[in-house]
Design an enzyme around this catalytic site. Structure first.
Site, PDB file in Angstrom:
ATOM      1  N   HIS A 155       0.810  -1.219   0.000  1.00 45.64           N
ATOM      2  CA  HIS A 155       0.000   0.000   0.000  1.00 45.64           C
ATOM      3  C   HIS A 155       0.849   1.278   0.000  1.00 45.64           C
ATOM      4  CE1 HIS A 155      -3.906   1.790   0.139  1.00 45.64           C
ATOM      5  NE2 HIS A 155      -4.488   0.724   0.653  1.00 45.64           N
ATOM      6  N   ASP A 365     -10.182  -2.445 -19.391  1.00 43.38           N
ATOM      7  CA  ASP A 365     -10.598  -3.194 -20.575  1.00 43.38           C
ATOM      8  C   ASP A 365      -9.354  -3.571 -21.377  1.00 43.38           C
ATOM      9  OD1 ASP A 365     -11.658  -4.223 -22.893  1.00 43.38           O
ATOM     10  OD2 ASP A 365     -12.800  -2.437 -23.445  1.00 43.38           O
TER      11      ASP A 365
END
Length: 421
Positions: A155, A365
């Site tokens: 993180h 995508d």
């Protein structure tokens, strides 16, 4: 049938062209979450040709623009200062195959928690070490052609918005764009202020309370019809329309409080802490991918009876009040009155909510369309927590993955939730 996932040997994917070696001091927003690992899963139900190879090539090209992610954490010997060395060493990448079709894994039907561990590469000790890559990726291809992209990251290098920016850029590059549509910006180019003291204290204490917990893993969706009904009931009372996050969080908070409220001490506090994107509060540029999220506590914390027995409209207003406190927090006007010691916030009565609504994962995508579902994994080392408002193509509402009730309270929580449906 028994699901078997066969993984290739991990390889390091480096930037496709050399990047400038550098040493970047991490921001105050990065430090509290350094060495905390988190995983996300993007489920693609439409096949593309050789997804692992396509994604690996796109990752290599994207790392030229997201150069911090190909580096390593270093800790100063003298001052303990955290930095990211832009070494270009790369990201760990694993290609995997499953012996079944996607529908056999039941990722769209709970319970599926046991399967998730096989669909992502993980750090050896479930937490990040200095020598580990900052990012791990695994592409698992199923016999039907569907695939899952599992992303695990330290993180310190990015928040959820940052990882979503990387994945969107990878998809754009895979589909033929020469450059990402949004230019990435990191803590190397944009200096952030110090965290407000209360926020810093909450985040530091929360990390210290990440311990193994035997909480039930719940996957459910709050229908949009329920959310819209709550929003309609509030009409103009809030001064601005009730958001999906506010309505969903209020329902979770109230149902959980009713399920776990002790008979002998209904006056105990029911703290709510949630994540909030601080980019607009600190003037971060578009495309900022390093951490820029704070944990905000509702202060003063109401009692568990106030949350459990109150009108849902009043619970929504409590959530809204927490959001409204954020500007004052950054202006140095924190309301300390009524706030218990930070340690007192972290017990079983705490509810921690992080929302993935509009982070951008749903825009990824690689050529076959956007993901059917996005999941965030709440690990066994956790405070009572949930990931809310996850993108889910075929669900009309707020999808929620949680580990925030003990097994003995799971049935009561789901029964309370059903009253809102």
């Amino acid at each position: 049938m028994s699901v078997m996932v066969t993984k290739s040997w991990p390889v390091l994917v480096r930037p496709s062209t050399p990047t400038m070696p550098d040493r970047i001091k991490v921001s105050p927003f990065d430090k509290p979450v350094a060495f905390c690992a988190f995983s996300s899963f993007l489920v693609f139900d439409r096949a593309i040709h050789e997804p692992a190879e396509i994604i690996k090539r796109a990752l290599s090209r994207a790392l030229v623009h997201f150069r911090l992610m190909a580096g390593r954490v270093i800790v100063g010997d003298d001052d303990g200062e955290l930095c990211i060395a832009c070494t270009g060493e790369g990201v760990e990448f694993v290609a995997a195959t499953a012996n079944c079709a996607l529908e056999d894994v039941k990722l769209f039907d709970p319970p599926f928690a046991a399967v998730l561990g096989d669909l992502a590469a993980d750090y050896p000790e479930a937490s990040c070490r200095v020598t580990d890559p900052l990012l791990l990726m695994q592409v698992t291809e199923f016999s039907c052609g569907a695939f899952v992209l599992g992303v695990t990251w330290n993180h310190v290098v990015a928040d959820g918005t940052g990882i979503a920016l990387l994945l969107r850029a990878m998809g754009e590059l895979a589909r033929g764009r020469a450059q990402p549509s949004v230019s990435p910006v990191s803590c190397a180019e944009h200096l952030l202020p110090d965290l407000p003291p209360l926020v810093a204290a909450i985040e530091q204490t929360m990390v210290g309370h990440l311990e193994p917990q035997d909480y039930s893993y719940l996957d459910f969706t709050l229908p949009m019809s329920t959310i819209d009904r709550i929003r309609a009931e509030l009409s103009d009372e809030l001064g601005a329309p009730c958001t999906v996050f506010e309505a969903a969080t209020a329902v979770l908070w109230q149902c959980r409080s009713r399920a776990i409220m002790p008979d002998d001490d209904p006056g105990t506090l029911a703290p709510l802490i949630f994540t909030a994107d601080a980019r607009r509060h600190v003037g971060a540029a578009d495309g900022y991918y390093s951490n820029c999220v704070i944990t905000q506590a509702i202060t003063p914390s109401p009692t568990i009876r106030e949350v459990a027995d109150g009108d849902i409209k009043d619970v929504v207003k409590l959530v809204r009040s927490g959001k409204e406190q954020i500007p004052a927090t950054f202006a140095g006007k924190e309301q300390a009155e009524g706030v218990p010691g930070v340690d007192a916030l972290f017990g079983y009565n705490l509810l921690f909510v992080t929302s993935w609504r509009n982070l951008g994962f749903e825009a990824t995508d690689f050529g076959g369309g956007t993901p059917a579902r996005v999941m965030g994994h709440v690990g066994p080392k956790s405070v009572p927590a949930c990931v809310a408002c996850l993108p889910y193509r075929d669900k009309d509402g707020a999808n929620i993955l949680s580990r925030f009730v003990k097994e003995e309270h799971a049935g009561a929580f789901l029964a309370e939730l059903a009253k809102f449906m």
